[in-house]
Design a protein around this motif. Structure first.
Motif, PDB file in Angstrom:
ATOM      1  N   PRO C 117      -5.448   1.238 -14.443  1.00 26.99           N
ATOM      2  CA  PRO C 117      -5.547   1.321 -12.977  1.00 26.99           C
ATOM      3  C   PRO C 117      -6.397   2.494 -12.503  1.00 26.99           C
ATOM      4  N   VAL C 118      -6.255   3.641 -13.174  1.00 32.45           N
ATOM      5  CA  VAL C 118      -7.027   4.799 -12.746  1.00 32.45           C
ATOM      6  C   VAL C 118      -8.496   4.632 -13.114  1.00 32.45           C
ATOM      7  N   GLN C 119      -8.756   4.251 -14.354  1.00 29.13           N
ATOM      8  CA  GLN C 119     -10.140   4.207 -14.834  1.00 29.13           C
ATOM      9  C   GLN C 119     -10.909   3.015 -14.295  1.00 29.13           C
ATOM     10  N   VAL C 120     -10.215   1.861 -14.203  1.00 24.43           N
ATOM     11  CA  VAL C 120     -10.949   0.642 -13.865  1.00 24.43           C
ATOM     12  C   VAL C 120     -10.866   0.323 -12.372  1.00 24.43           C
ATOM     13  N   ARG C 121      -9.636   0.409 -11.810  1.00 21.10           N
ATOM     14  CA  ARG C 121      -9.512   0.067 -10.385  1.00 21.10           C
ATOM     15  C   ARG C 121      -9.676   1.292  -9.498  1.00 21.10           C
ATOM     16  N   ALA C 127      -0.608   7.434  -7.235  1.00 20.26           N
ATOM     17  CA  ALA C 127      -0.204   6.046  -7.000  1.00 20.26           C
ATOM     18  C   ALA C 127       0.027   5.334  -8.320  1.00 20.26           C
ATOM     19  N   ALA C 128      -0.896   5.566  -9.274  1.00 17.62           N
ATOM     20  CA  ALA C 128      -0.762   4.898 -10.566  1.00 17.62           C
ATOM     21  C   ALA C 128       0.504   5.349 -11.282  1.00 17.62           C
ATOM     22  N   ARG C 129       0.824   6.630 -11.156  1.00 17.11           N
ATOM     23  CA  ARG C 129       2.035   7.145 -11.791  1.00 17.11           C
ATOM     24  C   ARG C 129       3.265   6.470 -11.212  1.00 17.11           C
TER      25      ARG C 129
END
Lengths: 305, 304, 255
Positions: C117-121, C127-129
């Motif tokens: 989620p962090v790298q791609v989106r 938020a990802a956490r």
């Protein structure tokens, strides 16, 4: 006749007479004796002129030379590692041009002695008197000093060897890691940077540590272009009053010191990159404890059972 | 300028014999003579300055290559940074006359001429002997006359007295030097059939170390350097010269690229002036190298 | 079940060198369906699964997910290979769970889940956490967020892998023999997670040997052998009442 076995009383612990390691003790004593004799012979040898060694051990020119040696080692290794990573990724690329260029680079720089490369870069002006284009060019010799030639030669040479180490590291990472990363939608570059390379580091660090230790000594070759590193400076002093050998000993001392420091740094780095695996944190007794473990198991009372 | 080789040789022989006996008799523990004494400062000669090529004039300095592991010609002072010796003294005097600074750079001996070719130096001043072979590629401004010497352990345990005594024995020499070439020539003539085992080393002191350790019976070097080392090392008690006769005197010169004839001529003129005003003699005396004195500065004066 | 098709395979062929692994696969997976692929090893079922997210490239036929061709694009009637970036974009909507988990060993469970989620989106780490912790909770591993894969059992690792795939909010989940590498007593916890997922309406294609799971959860079961679809239908039909000899032979060995 009950079916349930009663609780058994725990007997006294086993007290066995330990194996006699006579052979080990004898060989240890022999080794110590030989080393002591050798050490004595070296310490009392007049030809080594220990007083001269002591005189120049902390000479400012020697210390400066050691600093320059470290500078050259650190710089050329850092740049060499970066170059090596680039070359390794090129070597594994799907693009045939990148692959071939990388392979060609490796072939040339691993195929010629580093001493020859040092002399070549120092005398680059023979081939290219000026670097650049037209009015934007500079005189080669003013750009490439002895230090510059040294850095160039060492970096470019090291890059080739690092490329193979990095490539080996990358190949050692399980293919499934790349697949999982791709399946998540990570691009090739991101996958390499965040998933593959960090894992490759575990395999890359030990041989890289070796390369750093080697580089430290390779810098001594720079004496042929008069770079002011440790060996050259020792050589200069030695030639002055014909104290060549004692000054070699001085240089050896500092190479040993620097190598020891590097070895320590390497083991710290290995721990860091082994994070998340069993090698990350040491568990269980250390080497010394294990050596005397046999003793510890023997009970103080003694006597046969 | 003509002079008979033979009479020159005899004069040189006498001077060399006198010089070496003088030096070995000294037996002092440190350098022969007061080599820290400063040389008389020269005032710039405008005429000489104008002889310099435009590039050097605007740069305001002469870049000189040398290998400073060769006392008394060049070596490092106590600070391990300043290069001192006969060549630096002469070069600085020349620089003063020409009105330019002089910058010495140290590098390995066998790399000096290549670096000169690449333009890293304007000239090389490293007690380089002038030979006909080298003159094919470079120009020499000869300012000193040297001979060759055989350096052996004190007491001459192997009983070496001349070149023929070296046949079949291991001898140490500086790599890429004229002396190395001469040893090869001996193996073609005097020692054919029983050749000298030639050991070549990165610098002259490394070669001398082999004599001390016994690996080589002698080192073959320039006469001035051999005499200096015999007199100064170990209080004069470690080495001595084996030859009593002059061996193959050759001129020593500063080396220039063929295309730098203008610079070469300017330096030659400056050296001539140093002879005329006595500074040249002063410097040679300072280093007790008067055995190598020349009357005038020649270009490419090699005879062999 | 809604009528839209999530995955459509038309006469898909794939070879590795001289060996033909897929010899004409025709399949349709509907939106929200649980689709199980059974068959002996070498039948091509894993290969087919990996073609769906272009980990393997098909040699012939058409394969599309949610109406779009996978790995190729059609421009004016001609097929063009997709750029790596475009393929990566397609893979964002397809989650995959591997037989050997393939968790990133140098990251904790939570970091594994947060990575994509962090790298791609481009989601923010915070938020990802948050979402990552919720997902780990959902698979029953909320208290293990800070553990490294090496500190987790096989079943726990696979559940983290499922959470990791779900973090990208995919439209489709692919399972490649998710329990084959697990000790028997750990299989159940993973299957439970998968059952929950199915109940929530996720479209799932599962290659498995767990016949019980297929019978219980699948909407469609397909039996593959030798690179072709031998039999397909509802679980009660294919497993309970197989028509083809090969299907019967396989099931008799497994059940």
């Amino acid at each position: 006749m009950t079916t349930q076995s009663p609780e058994r009383v725990r007997p006294a612990p086993i007290k066995a007479v330990p194996v006699r390691r006579t052979g080990q003790w004898i060989s240890a004593a022999l080794v110590v004796a030989v080393l002591a004799a050798l050490g004595w012979s070296i310490a009392t040898n007049e030809n080594l002129q220990w007083s001269v060694v002591g005189q120049y051990l902390f000479d400012s020119s020697i210390l400066k030379g050691a600093v320059t040696t470290v500078e050259l080692t650190v710089l050329s290794m850092l740049l060499g590692i970066l170059l090596g990573i680039v070359l390794a990724v090129m070597r594994l690329s799907a693009n045939p041009v990148l692959r071939t260029v990388s392979a060609g680079y490796l072939w040339f720089f691993r195929g010629t002695p580093v001493l020859v490369q040092i002399v070549l870069w120092f005398n680059l002006a023979l081939v290219f008197p000026r670097l650049g284009f037209g009015s934007l060019s500079v005189d080669t010799n003013s750009v490439i000093s002895a230090f510059g030639a040294a850095l160039l030669a060492l970096t470019l040479n090291e890059g080739a060897y690092m490329a193979e180490i990095v490539r080996g590291g990358i190949l050692s990472v399980d293919q499934g890691q790349t697949e999982a990363a791709h399946a998540l939608g990570l691009t090739g570059a991101r996958t390499m940077r965040r998933i593959v390379l960090p894992q490759a580091m575990r395999v890359i660090v030990p041989p890289t540590g070796n390369e750093v230790v080697t580089m430290l000594k390779t810098t001594s070759l720079l004496a042929v272009i008069g770079a002011e590193e440790l060996f050259t400076n020792a050589q200069k002093i030695g030639a002055r009053d014909f104290t060549v050998f004692p000054l070699l000993l001085v240089a050896c001392f500092w190479y040993l010191v620097l190598t020891s420091v590097l070895t320590l740094v390497q083991s710290k780095l290995e721990r860091r990159f082994a994070r998340g695996t069993s090698h990350g944190a040491p568990a269980g007794p250390g080497a010394l404890q294990r050596m005397f473990a046999g003793r510890m198991l023997r009970s103080p009372e003694g006597g046969a059972a | 300028m003509t002079r008979t080789t033979r009479s020159r040789r005899l004069a040189w022989l006498a001077a060399a014999a006198a010089a070496s006996t003088l030096l070995t008799a000294c037996g002092g523990s440190s350098d022969a003579g007061d080599t820290s004494a400063p040389v008389a400062e020269q005032t710039m000669d405008q005429q000489l300055h104008d002889m310099l090529p435009a590039g050097i004039q605007s740069a305001g300095k002469l870049s000189i290559g040398t290998e400073a592991l060769y006392p008394p010609f060049e070596s490092f002072a106590e600070d391990n940074k300043t290069i001192v010796g006969l060549d630096p003294d002469i070069a600085h005097a020349v620089g003063q006359l020409l009105g330019v600074d002089v910058e010495f750079t140290h590098t390995a001996f066998d790399g000096l001429l290549t670096a000169l070719d690449g333009g890293r130096f304007d000239l090389v001043a490293a007690a380089v002997t002038d030979t006909k072979d080298r003159e094919k590629q470079y120009d020499f401004v000869d300012y000193f006359l040297t001979g060759q010497a055989i350096v052996v352990k004190k007491g001459n345990p192997e009983g070496i007295h001349g070149v023929t005594d070296l046949c079949g024995k291991p001898v140490a020499v500086l790599k890429a030097s004229t002396q190395e070439k001469l040893l090869g020539q001996f193996n073609d003539d005097e020692c054919s059939g029983n050749p000298i085992e030639i050991g070549s080393f990165q610098n002259d002191k490394d070669a001398l170390l082999q004599v001390q350790s016994g690996r080589d019976v002698a080192s073959f070097t320039q006469d001035a350097v051999g005499a200096y080392n015999s007199a100064t090392i170990g209080g004069g008690n470690q080495f001595e010269l084996a030859n009593t006769e002059a061996l193959l005197p050759t001129p020593v010169g500063m080396v220039f690229q063929k295309e730098d004839s203008q610079l070469r001529d300017a330096v030659q003129a400056a050296l001539e002036k140093l002879i005329a005003n006595g500074t040249y003699q002063e410097i040679l005396t300072k280093y007790q190298l008067t055995s190598g004195v020349v009357d005038s500065i020649t270009v490419n004066g090699a005879t062999a | 079940m809604t009528g839209t098709t999530m995955v459509k395979a038309e006469n898909v062929h794939k070879s590795f060198g001289q060996v033909d692994v897929l010899k004409g696969i025709d399949l349709e997976v509907a939106n929200g369906e649980v689709f199980c692929l059974l068959g002996p090893s070498g039948s091509g079922k894993s290969t087919f699964l990996r073609c769906i997210n272009h980990l393997e490239r098909i040699d012939a036929g058409r394969l599309s997910v949610d109406g779009k061709l996978i790995g190729y694009k059609e421009i004016a009637g001609k097929l063009h290979e997709m750029h790596e970036r475009e393929v990566a974009a397609q893979r964002r909507d397809i989650g995959m769970v591997f037989q050997r988990f393939n968790l990133f060993p140098h990251m904790t469970a939570l970091e594994n889940v947060m990575e994509a989620p962090v790298q791609v989106r481009g989601e923010s780490k915070a938020a990802a956490r948050e979402r990552g912790l919720a997902l780990l909770d959902r698979v029953g591993l909320g208290d293990r967020a800070g553990n490294y894969p090496a500190q987790l059992s096989g079943g726990q690792q696979q559940r983290v892998a499922i959470a990791r795939a779900l973090a990208m909010q995919p439209k489709l989940m692919l399972f490649d023999e998710p329990t084959s590498a697990l000790d028997p007593e750990l299989v159940g916890e993973v299957l439970d997670v998968m059952k929950d997922l199915a109940r929530e309406g996720m479209t799932m294609i599962v290659v498995t040997h767990e016949i019980g799971f297929a019978r219980e959860v699948a909407d469609t079961v397909v039996f593959m052998d030798g690179g072709v679809v031998v039999e397909s239908g509802k679980p009660a039909e294919v497993i309970g009442n197989p028509q083809h000899a090969r299907t019967k032979a396989f099931l008799s060995k497994v059940l």
